[in-house]
Structures are given as structure tokens and as C-alpha cells.
Design a protein around this motif. Structure first.
Motif, short mmCIF file in Angstrom:
data_model
loop_
_atom_site.label_atom_id
_atom_site.label_comp_id
_atom_site.label_asym_id
_atom_site.label_seq_id
_atom_site.Cartn_x
_atom_site.Cartn_y
_atom_site.Cartn_z
N UNK A 145 0.81 -1.21 0.00
CA UNK A 145 0.00 0.00 0.00
C UNK A 145 0.84 1.26 0.00
N UNK A 146 1.84 1.31 0.88
CA UNK A 146 2.71 2.47 0.95
C UNK A 146 3.55 2.61 -0.31
N UNK A 147 3.96 1.48 -0.87
CA UNK A 147 4.72 1.52 -2.11
C UNK A 147 3.90 2.09 -3.26
N UNK A 148 2.63 1.69 -3.31
CA UNK A 148 1.72 2.22 -4.33
C UNK A 148 1.59 3.73 -4.20
N UNK A 149 1.42 4.20 -2.99
CA UNK A 149 1.29 5.63 -2.74
C UNK A 149 2.57 6.37 -3.13
N UNK A 150 3.72 5.79 -2.81
CA UNK A 150 4.99 6.43 -3.12
C UNK A 150 5.21 6.52 -4.64
#
Length: 230
Positions: free
Chosen positions: A101-106
Motif C-alpha cells: 500500500x505504501x509503495x503504491x502511494x509512493x
């Protein structure tokens, strides 16, 4: 610090980061702090990187990490470490979800920063004037965007916050992967339901071991209690 307690600290850290990311994504729907038509909102905002990636998908790992400290680990035939080891192992899966999830946002934030905002040029035309990312090195060309007001700084600031928050979330979830592996392999250094301190064990001099329904049971006895049994 016990692995469960450390996981709780990670969960506490993730919660405010998720809230900040959701708020940033919502603010991006109002470029320059103004209300515009939906087709005039930057495309990457509609990918919901802050709301879904660093927000919703991060809430689940954070809640799991928070619950590891007080996890009921006394259900495996009285073996305190059994249930806690399984809980720490399962937390690795939720940490992986958080990383995704955080990777997608980044990634979404990085693309948005490179492409720049959608804005008005020549008074009527809505385009992406900075699609090659050159505006990052030369802020004198920001004036190309005539409307919404201050849209470049608004766009850049909020997506930079999302990028930084996403990277921090990735690091915290990666740390929990390591912490979960250690907790699953080595066990939690604390006993069930908060643990037993060394000071609390000092009066007990003897350990009585017995079995009931093939499950081991350990009982701590003081010197007087032990003498009474024999």
C-alpha cells in the motif's frame, strides 16, 4: 523491549501517518485551495494513493500491530509462546500488505511530482506544462500556470508529503517483518497478558511441572508451599 511491545509502537506510529496521507489526498482535490471541475483535477489524484495505499491499506496492519501486545496467547494447551508466535508470524503478512500500500502511494506520488500539476495556461487552456519535470529545478517557470492560484506549490508540497510518508511507512512495515520473524522464531520475551517481571518471581523458589490432558502445566511455588507438598 518485547517483540509485541515493539510492534505496538510501530502501530502507534503508523496511525497518524495514515491520517496525514488521507488528508493530503483529500486536499489535492482542491488545487490551490479552490474548487474546480473534476476534469481539471490532476490525474494522479484520482489514483487515491494517499487514501487507499497509505490510508486504508495501512489501517489494517496498524491495528494488527497494536493488538500484538495484548494478544491472547494462552490457547495452545497452556503454552504461552505458541499463540504469540503464530500472531507474530501472521503480522508479517499484514506488514507485507502495508508495504504494498505504501509503495503504491509512493510510486503515484513520484509520478505526480515528475509530471507536475494540471493548470491553466494562455488564460483558457488546461494542460500539463511541466510534464518533463524541469520545473523542479527551475521555479521561475512556475508562473506559466495562471490558475488555480499557487497550484504548483500546492501540488508539489502535498505530493512530497505523500511520498515521504509512504517511504516512512515502508520502512516501519519492513521493520515489523524482521520483528515478526524474530518473534515467531525466538518467541516473545514477555509472558502472556503483560508478562511476569523478575521482581514478581523472586518469592518463588520452586517450579512444579505436571500434565493434564497431555498439556504441560507449570506452577511456581514458594519455599513454604513446596515444603507443604512434601
Amino acid at each position: 523491549m518485547c517483540s509485541g511491545g515493539f510492534a505496538k509502537c510501530l502501530g502507534i506510529s503508523l496511525m497518524p501517518l495514515s491520517i496525514v496521507c488521507v488528508l493530503c489526498n483529500i486536499l489535492l482535490f482542491f488545487p490551490g485551495g479552490t474548487i474546480v471541475e473534476s476534469e481539471h483535477i490532476t490525474t494522479e489524484v484520482w489514483y487515491f494513493g494517499g487514501i487507499l495505499g497509505s490510508g486504508v491499506l495501512m489501517i489494517f496492519p496498524a491495528l494488527v500491530f497494536l493488538g500484538l501486545k495484548n494478544n491472547d496467547c494462552c490457547g495452545c494447551c497452556g503454552n504461552e509462546s505458541c499463540g504469540r508466535r503464530f500472531a507474530m508470524l501472521s503480522s508479517i503478512l499484514f506488514a507485507a500488505v502495508g508495504v504494498l500500500g505504501a509503495g503504491y502511494s509512493a510510486v503515484v506520488s513520484s509520478v505526480a511530482i515528475h509530471n507536475g500539476p494540471l493548470c491553466v495556461v494562455n488564460k483558457t487552456e488546461w494542460i500539463y506544462p511541466f510534464s518533463d519535470g524541469d520545473y523542479l529545478r527551475n521555479n521561475t517557470i512556475w508562473s506559466i500556470c495562471e490558475s488555480p492560484p499557487a497550484v504548483v506549490s500546492w501540488h508539489l508540497s502535498l505530493f512530497c508529503v505523500l511520498l515521504v510518508m509512504g517511504l516512512i511507512q515502508i520502512v516501519l512495515c519492513a521493520v515489523q517483518v524482521i520483528n515478526g520473524l524474530l518473534g515467531a522464531l525466538c518467541g516473545d520475551c514477555c509472558g502472556c497478558c503483560g508478562g511476569v517481571s523478575i521482581q514478581a518471581m523472586e518469592p518463588y523458589k520452586h517450579l512444579l511441572w505436571m500434565k493434564e490432558d497431555d498439556c504441560p502445566i507449570f506452577i511456581l511455588l514458594t519455599e513454604d508451599d513446596f515444603c507443604g507438598l512434601i
